[in-house]
Design a protein around this motif. Structure first.
Motif, short mmCIF file in Angstrom:
data_model
loop_
_atom_site.label_atom_id
_atom_site.label_comp_id
_atom_site.label_asym_id
_atom_site.label_seq_id
_atom_site.Cartn_x
_atom_site.Cartn_y
_atom_site.Cartn_z
N ASP A 138 0.82 -1.21 0.00
CA ASP A 138 0.00 0.00 0.00
C ASP A 138 0.85 1.26 0.00
O ASP A 138 0.35 2.34 -0.32
N GLY B 141 -9.22 -1.00 3.38
CA GLY B 141 -8.92 -2.35 3.83
C GLY B 141 -9.75 -3.37 3.09
O GLY B 141 -10.64 -3.02 2.30
N THR C 18 -10.98 -7.80 3.46
CA THR C 18 -10.90 -9.11 4.12
C THR C 18 -11.52 -10.14 3.18
O THR C 18 -12.40 -9.81 2.39
N ASN D 265 -6.38 -7.00 5.27
CA ASN D 265 -5.41 -5.90 5.31
C ASN D 265 -6.14 -4.60 5.66
O ASN D 265 -7.26 -4.36 5.19
N THR D 266 -5.50 -3.78 6.47
CA THR D 266 -6.02 -2.46 6.81
C THR D 266 -4.89 -1.45 6.64
O THR D 266 -3.76 -1.69 7.08
N HIS D 267 -5.20 -0.34 5.99
CA HIS D 267 -4.17 0.68 5.71
C HIS D 267 -4.73 2.06 6.02
O HIS D 267 -5.87 2.38 5.66
N SER E 274 -0.07 0.21 8.36
CA SER E 274 -0.85 -0.88 7.77
C SER E 274 -0.64 -2.15 8.57
O SER E 274 0.42 -2.36 9.18
#
Length: 814
Positions: free
Chosen positions: A317, A361, A363, A421-423, A440
């Motif tokens: 990211d 993000g 999932t 993922n989370t950013h 992230s």
């Protein structure tokens, strides 16, 4: 003239436009939706068959346009055409269908010429079968708006095929071969949106005008794109080497955990191969195949910092662009480290303007693909008995068949898992200072039970221009990752192998053996083993696996750029890469029928690799004549790398619960080890870039490397490359062909080196652990275990490259 969504040119279009007050008055006095035929040319009594379920109103209208001669016009921002409806009619009148689809959902309509214009905001009503209801005489002056114009590029050349759309509506058109267009918006206060691949999108308010001419500017994806190359930048159109470019627009929305996957399928000649497919496992990147007889990994340059494996420590990211130098002309300036190609990664940076906050993000669920079809218990018994009969061995009694389980061991160890993922990022700044801060978190559970990978990243960047003469900047990436491994490939032998493959055991284990016994314990030895073999229980094997890697990484740089006078730039850059790795593996004793991993054991190691580089470049540009110019880059670079490793292991842990899994609790086989290695590289390099009328392009690169890994008489090596290109598209006979945007013929020849041949191969290696007899008594001592070769030199490869880069309209290839 062609319009978007099948809408054709309207010579006169009168559209009812409501103000907020008028709309409230209509609701207050009418209390119902309306639709009047007016001076209609539309046959509202034509009949249609229509069957659509859970469809949006927009899709229903689109279907009606296909079945009738009616065209619908509406504002996407004002009319709620995303509502879903069900309609199933046979031989129904058009007005009754519109009553059912539109009026019942609070949408009115006005018949204007041969168009039906939708109007918003009317309270939903039960409409009569005709679809026409009574309303007060609410008449507003209808507008007749037509806008004309011409669209050109930066050089004034007409652009054909540019899309022009009235913002928030389904009204649009495209430019003809002369770049001209005509469009009929809803009103003189609307906004026109101009878009064309390879050019910046523009939104222009009409503001009552009837003529709007527009000049579009090429985006970074065009030939004017600035490409990061070795120790500098070049325009994409001026490249003479083989370079693949992956921009942020190609990276966005790719759900991958390792940045190496970004290059997969996006760069010609670049192969991405997974060793096992396990989360966090090694990924092989090969540029144009195998380039050397030693290490074949490319050199990575991340924000100016050279690294061999730093790509695993950055978040996808945070990447702005990836440029892959594939031939000698592009990579030779990196000399002794470039024989396998060079991957230059630029992370995102701050931008002047409003502060931009971004949170995104995803999932998802991962599932195994097609599995090998395994024999069930009945099939296994039949096959065993046929073989046993032929061999004269005891057969499995068929009376046992009903008492045996039927286990598919592959399905037992391969389970659907989560990936996510989370950013978060915030960036902004002004003309003098720009900044970015991002964080992230990525987590991927392995398909094989008890395996996983997670990574946390932070990125900070700051660029400041305190004056016109100086630029200061810094980039810093911090990362932490944890990998839990389960043996998944091979037989467990070889350095660094995590152990025998659990998949191998699953393929060998017969289906007639259960996973657990009646007490909930793993069934270990099949019963009887002469019928069902003796392989390990794959589920017990995987869940008893306790192997993990914890990595901490710091990668960053700080630089100063000086511009003492026009066309001269001096830059000094200091970068560092610190990688701390903690390895831990505990082998517990398990199994009820036999003791697997007996005695139990614990192994741990800590490795610390610290490298830094100091790079200085001087760049000067000048014009030789009005039609030719020259760019010269001179530089020096110093690199130092230190590696330290400490390891220890113990066996025989009386209590093997996690609270007691420490080296001090092991009672036997106390082993310790450690080593260090150091090397350095000092280099001088330069590049000359010449172009004549931006038509004929010539580049020359040189680098002289001195490495501590080689003997003093062979420490220094020189690496040269040259390249040339001819921009055929700049010739008059090609310029006439409008469909060709780029046609460039290029040639390059150069040498690349490889210093990854081991540390100090010219010196003999002495190791301990050997015994000599003195007076009949063994005495421990040292001996030569590796004979040095003082004549070892650089590994050098010579490459020749011929290429043709072509661009057609907005599509290019090389």
């Amino acid at each position: 003239m062609k319009f978007i969504s099948g809408i054709q040119k309207i010579n006169w279009l009168k559209i009812m436009k409501f103000s907020g007050t008028q709309l409230i008055m209509a609701l207050a006095f009418a209390g119902m939706s309306y639709a009047r035929p007016g001076e209609a040319q539309v046959n509202m009594q034509q009949r249609v068959n229509l069957n659509m379920h859970h469809a949006t109103i927009a899709s229903v209208l689109h279907r009606l346009e296909k079945l009738t001669d009616v065209k619908f016009v509406y504002s996407l921002n004002r009319v709620p055409v995303t509502q879903r409806v069900d309609i199933d009619v046979t031989n129904a009148r058009l007005d009754s269908i519109l009553a059912e689809v539109l009026i019942k959902n609070g949408i009115g309509y006005e018949v204007v010429s041969n168009r039906i214009v939708l109007t918003p905001g009317i309270a939903p009503q039960m409409a009569p079968i005709t679809g026409i209801t009574i309303r007060p005489d609410l008449h507003v002056q209808l507008q007749d708006v037509e806008v004309r114009g011409r669209v050109t590029d930066e050089n004034g050349n007409p652009l054909a095929g540019v899309t022009i759309q009235v913002k928030g509506t389904n009204i649009g058109t495209t430019t003809d071969n002369q770049g001209a267009y005509v469009i009929h918006p809803l009103s003189g206060n609307d906004t026109l949106v101009f878009s064309f691949i390879g050019y910046e999108r523009q939104e222009i308010p009409i503001a009552g005008r009837t003529t709007i001419n527009v000049q579009l500017h090429s985006t970074a994806m065009g030939l004017n794109q600035i490409v990061v190359v070795g120790y500098g930048t070049q325009k994409k159109a001026d490249l003479t080497g083989a370079i693949s470019i992956i921009n942020s627009s190609n990276i966005r929305d790719i759900p991958v955990g390792n940045a190496s996957y970004i290059m997969q399928g996006k760069a010609a000649g670049v192969a991405i191969t997974e060793q096992t497919g396990a989360p966090g496992d090694y990924i092989a990147v090969r540029i144009r195949g195998v380039g050397t007889i030693n290490n074949n990994d490319p050199l990575y340059i991340i924000d100016g910092v050279p690294t061999t494996n730093g790509i695993k420590d950055i978040s996808p990211d945070d990447i702005e662009s990836i440029n892959i130098l594939k031939d000698a002309a592009s990579a030779a300036i990196y000399g002794a480290r470039a024989s396998n190609g060079v991957v230059i990664i630029t992370t995102k940076h701050g931008e002047a303007g409003k502060t931009e906050i971004s949170i995104d993000g995803y999932t998802g669920i991962q599932a195994r693909g097609h599995l090998i079809k395994m024999a069930n218990t009945k099939e296994y018994v039949n096959a065993f008995n046929i073989a046993a009969k032929a061999d004269g061995r005891e057969q499995i009694p068929l009376s046992m068949l009903d008492t045996l389980p039927n286990v598919n061991w592959l399905k037992e160890i391969l389970k659907p898992t989560l990936i996510g993922n989370t950013h978060f990022s915030i960036r902004g700044g002004n003309k003098k200072t720009q900044y970015i801060v991002s964080a992230s978190y990525f987590k991927q559970d392995g398909l094989i039970i008890n395996s996983s990978y997670e990574r946390f990243n932070t990125l900070t960047g700051l660029t400041s221009n305190p004056s016109k003469l100086i630029t200061i900047g810094t980039n810093l990436n911090l990362s932490y990752s944890k990998t839990k491994q389960v043996g998944s490939s091979g037989d467990g032998y070889g350095a660094g192998n995590p152990g025998a493959s659990v998949v191998r055991y699953a393929l060998f284990r017969v289906p007639a053996t259960p996973v657990y016994n009646s007490q909930g314990e793993f069934v270990d030895l099949p019963n009887p083993p002469n019928f069902f073999g003796d392989g390990y229980n794959p589920v017990g094997f995987a869940k008893s696996f306790n192997r993990s890697f914890n990595d901490y990484a710091v990668l960053g740089n700080a630089y100063i750029e000086l511009h003492p006078f026009n066309r001269l730039t001096f830059r000094t850059d200091f970068g560092t890469n610190l990688d701390l790795n903690f390895y831990r593996q505990f082998f517990p004793t398990w199994g009820i029928d036999r003791h697997i991993n007996s005695p139990n054991s614990l192994a741990e190691s800590v490795s610390n690799e610290f490298s830094y580089n100091w790079t200085n470049t001087l760049t000067y540009k000048f014009n030789i004549t009005n039609s030719s110019n020259l760019k010269i880059i001179l530089g020096s670079e110093a690199i130092k790398d230190d590696i330290k490793t400490i390891s220890a292991s113990r066996t025989t842990f009386v209590d093997q619960s996690p609270a007691f899994q420490y080296l001090d609790n092991g009672l036997a086989n106390q082993l310790n080890g450690g080593n260090e290695s150091h090397w350095g590289l000092f280099s001088f390099f330069g590049r000359v870039e010449y172009n004549y009328k931006y038509k004929f392009l010539v580049n020359f690169n040189m680098r002289r490397d001195g490495s501590s890994r080689l003997s003093p008489k062979n420490q220094w090596g020189n690496f040269y490359s040259g390249s040339a290109a001819w921009r055929l598209d700049q010739e008059n006979f090609i310029k006439k062909v409008k469909q060709i945007s780029l046609l460039k013929l290029r040639f390059s020849l150069g040498q690349l080196g490889n210093q990854d041949i081991g540390n100090y191969p010219y010196a003999s290696l002495i190791s301990g652990g050997f015994y000599y007899p003195f007076g009949g008594t063994p005495t421990e001592g040292y001996t030569i275990t590796s004979k040095g070769n003082p004549n070892v030199k650089w590994e050098t490869s010579t490459q020749t490259d011929i290429g043709l880069d072509a661009g057609f309209l907005t599509i290019s290839s090389n």
